[in-house]
Design an enzyme around this catalytic site. Structure first.
Site, short mmCIF file in Angstrom:
data_model
loop_
_atom_site.label_atom_id
_atom_site.label_comp_id
_atom_site.label_asym_id
_atom_site.label_seq_id
_atom_site.Cartn_x
_atom_site.Cartn_y
_atom_site.Cartn_z
N GLU A 164 -8.63 -2.92 11.31
CA GLU A 164 -8.08 -4.22 10.99
C GLU A 164 -8.98 -5.32 11.57
OE1 GLU A 164 -5.18 -4.67 9.32
OE2 GLU A 164 -4.64 -2.55 9.25
N LYS A 189 3.18 6.71 18.56
CA LYS A 189 3.28 8.05 17.96
C LYS A 189 3.47 9.12 19.03
CE LYS A 189 0.32 6.69 14.06
NZ LYS A 189 -1.10 6.58 13.67
N GLY A 235 0.84 10.64 9.27
CA GLY A 235 0.87 10.61 7.81
C GLY A 235 1.40 11.87 7.18
N THR A 257 0.82 -1.20 0.00
CA THR A 257 0.00 0.00 0.00
C THR A 257 0.86 1.26 0.00
OG1 THR A 257 -1.70 -1.20 1.19
CG2 THR A 257 -1.85 1.19 1.23
N ALA A 284 11.83 -3.58 -3.43
CA ALA A 284 11.77 -4.94 -2.89
C ALA A 284 10.35 -5.25 -2.48
CB ALA A 284 12.72 -5.08 -1.70
#
Lengths: 442, 442
Positions: free
Chosen positions: B190, B205, B134, B13, B43
């Site tokens: 999730e 964070k 982000g 992603t 990779a």
């Protein structure tokens, strides 16, 4: 480099704020950047001019050249404002190869290109984080944080005085003149308030942000400006009923690229300043009082917002200290042109004339309360191909002339102006229509 | 330096998002920083793993060492996540003197000090803007924009999943479990949601932000964490009636300096993550859905806020590109340690144990609807010197046990817990009290 000294030109509100903050946090700054920092000299108008924080007498001089020429001054901060002698001061320092920090948006707006070229010619740099939105690191965020983005939209509440007045009008249902007088009494507006309330200060700042976002230096003459004098309590009330809040916005918006059959691929950008209706649920609508905020949409990052105090001795000092640290690190690392003052990358870009700018609109008219009025008005709009999304005629009015609110679909400003020139000439319409844009961030 | 190449480890992603954004905006980036930029190698786990943007087959390898060791890869980005092999990858690249970019907050939280020391030893740097919030340039803003500030308070909405769930609970009057299920179906949470909803992601964070603000690397074990599982629709409703909104906050707050009679002047900092009531009028309360925001108060700049998307392929890519540009400029200018990965400047600082952290509180109890109940509860609080600012007993309840809301004045958490252990033992109290902090940004 063990020690770097700042020379201040200007020992008033901002200058003494910088002196105070740097002195108080010198140890912290030094531990963070690994270089001792201090203020070597401060040029003042008069030793005893009033200032919010005191400056030791031994540091002061009334001759600015003493600051610029002192070999122990490594970085010069110009904090006097204005566009004549400030220009000379900065040019002199740059010609000596000294990095310069400025908070002077009017000067940058007018003489930016000359200053940047001079810095480059003399292998030094000009730092100006404090020129837009005080302590908000918007310049650094735009050109470093968002370096990988096309900045498609930028909407800024960049003038604290206007935002204070609009916030109080909205909260208290007060009229512009009354709030302006109180703002002047409280020191939030100048005795001569035009620079702020007619939008010129926002014009300078918006021009700088537009230039950084799009890589061509925007001439302030190309930036369309409307201030907030024409916003009334009534507009605020109708806007609120419709779910909107009125803010003075500096806007930088990419428009569609020119058609492919044109030779050049000139980037067309809307750069303008005007009061606009924004949805009350939008995060910008909650930015109140003297606070500033800049909403930035990048093609990679999406929607972002930066919020903080846009002016004042302390917020501005924070930005000057950030620039000082950057300048010192660049001196220490020999990287003075790591992030140049201005990088031109869209030299063919241009500002779209306001007549061609497409927006939605809120229009308030005073009309005769007789049958047929609405039909005459809507016919003119229909002929001009301007769509109406809603019409509001408040009930319970028992006067000859009553308010009529029209919400219009997206149309070029030129077409809207032309249509309302005709509408204004109708006998059933009294006075000048109030035309405000509606921004929905779509 | 004419050309700089990025090597990506991870082609899912985020990795494909970086490839896509860099490819699309390569010309713009190059014109902005004066160096040609490209992706040399990627990779991947498998050539055909699902990814939102395609990557040319010729760039892909399934052996990460090929990326790290390629002499034409100048900067390595680790975008695989996890704390074991990711650590090895980064260490290998740093040992070759290559600058590394990472978005891996869990790894930084756990092994930050080792990674920073390795970068320094090998005269290179580690960049991690993408690890927190982000696309919001909060790392750059904290350590460069606010370099002249003591960061006295920092409040972050740093987990998009939790903010999405809380926003929907608040808007729709829905219960946690139902919204979590929908969030999972929509891909906002999730299948194994604990990392997000139990606050651990926010813990990583918040630890990074605290470390940057205060200059000592905060051990995640010292960061008190409560997730949002215990927040109910009922809490949201009562909070709303009182004028509050519930958000999961990462908090970093300087507490009063230790008394002067102590030998050291250790800085005491609260670093914690918990759901808290904040005034609905506060700008943080308007941060909805998956958006993140960080409210920062500096002793010079005052109050500021940074807002944007905290996760996702594009927002994260924006931060990686910003780090890539920084790394390339540092390579070009030979200034690789201009802003080191981490600068220790308060080595004696420490995290205040949660029991000693002073807050206001919202407490919801279920109590017997009989005379004398409130007296018994308030006596225990009075004995513990915990002040009550208001009591709400909703009317119209016709049950044996009814809700009782207490708003408490500032008190240490330890004292509040001890008092409610006693209160819980009363026969008139049923079930476990819900204790949430109230933050008023005072």
């Amino acid at each position: 480099m063990q020690q770097a000294n700042l020379g201040l030109i200007g020992g008033g509100t901002v200058g003494s704020g910088v002196y105070h903050a740097l002195t108080r946090n010198a140890a912290l700054l030094t531990s963070r950047i690994g270089v001792g920092l201090g203020v070597r000299k401060v040029a003042v108008k008069a030793f005893d001019e009033p200032r919010p924080y005191s400056i030791p007498r031994r540091l002061m001089t009334t001759t600015w050249q003493e600051v610029v020429n002192d070999p122990e001054v490594h970085v010069v901060a110009e904090l006097v404002g204005g566009t004549s002698v400030a220009r000379t001061m900065i040019l002199e320092a740059l010609k000596l190869g000294k990095p310069v920090i400025t908070a002077n948006k009017a000067l940058l707006s007018k003489h930016g290109e000359e200053l940047f070229a001079t810095a480059q010619r003399h292998k030094t740099n000009l730092y100006y984080e404090a020129s837009v939105c005080g302590g908000i690191p918007i310049i650094k965020s735009l050109r470093e944080g968002f370096v990988g983005n096309q900045i498609t939209h930028l909407y800024g509440i960049v003038n604290g005085t206007c935002n204070y007045i609009l916030t109080r009008m909205s909260r208290e249902g007060a009229e512009f003149d009354a709030v302006l007088k109180e703002a002047q009494a409280l020191g939030y507006a100048e005795a001569e308030p035009s620079l702020d309330i007619d939008g010129f200060d926002a014009q300078h700042k918006t021009g700088i942000l537009a230039s950084l976002a799009h890589g061509f230096w925007v001439d302030p003459k190309d930036i369309y400006v409307e201030g907030i004098r024409s916003v009334t309590r009534q507009d605020m009330e109708f806007a609120a009923k419709l779910g909107y809040t009125i803010k003075l916005l500096g806007m930088v918006k990419m428009t569609a690229q020119a058609p492919a059959n044109r030779k050049s691929d000139r980037r067309q950008v809307q750069v303008s300043v005007y009061p606009a209706l924004i949805p009350s649920s939008h995060v910008l609508a909650s930015v109140g009082d003297v606070f500033n905020a800049v909403f930035v949409r990048g093609d990679v990052v999406g929607d972002t917002l930066f919020y903080g105090r846009g002016a004042g001795k302390d917020a501005t000092a924070s930005a000057v200290l950030s620039d000082f640290a950057d300048a010192v690190l660049d001196l220490k690392c020999g990287s003075v042109n790591r992030v140049p003052a201005f990088v031109s990358h869209e030299v063919n870009g241009s500002v779209v004339p306001i007549d061609k700018v497409v927006s939605r609109y809120f229009v308030r008219l005073r009309v005769a309360d007789i049958p047929g009025t609405l039909a005459r008005i809507t016919r003119i709009l229909g002929d001009a191909r301007i769509g109406i999304s809603s019409v509001i005629q408040p009930e319970g009015q028992r006067e000859t002339f009553v308010p009529l609110i029209l919400m219009l679909h997206e149309s070029p400003y030129g077409a809207v102006c032309a249509a309302f020139e005709k509408i204004r000439a109708l006998q059933v319409v009294k006075g000048k229509p109030v035309i405000l844009r509606v921004e929905t961030f779509g």
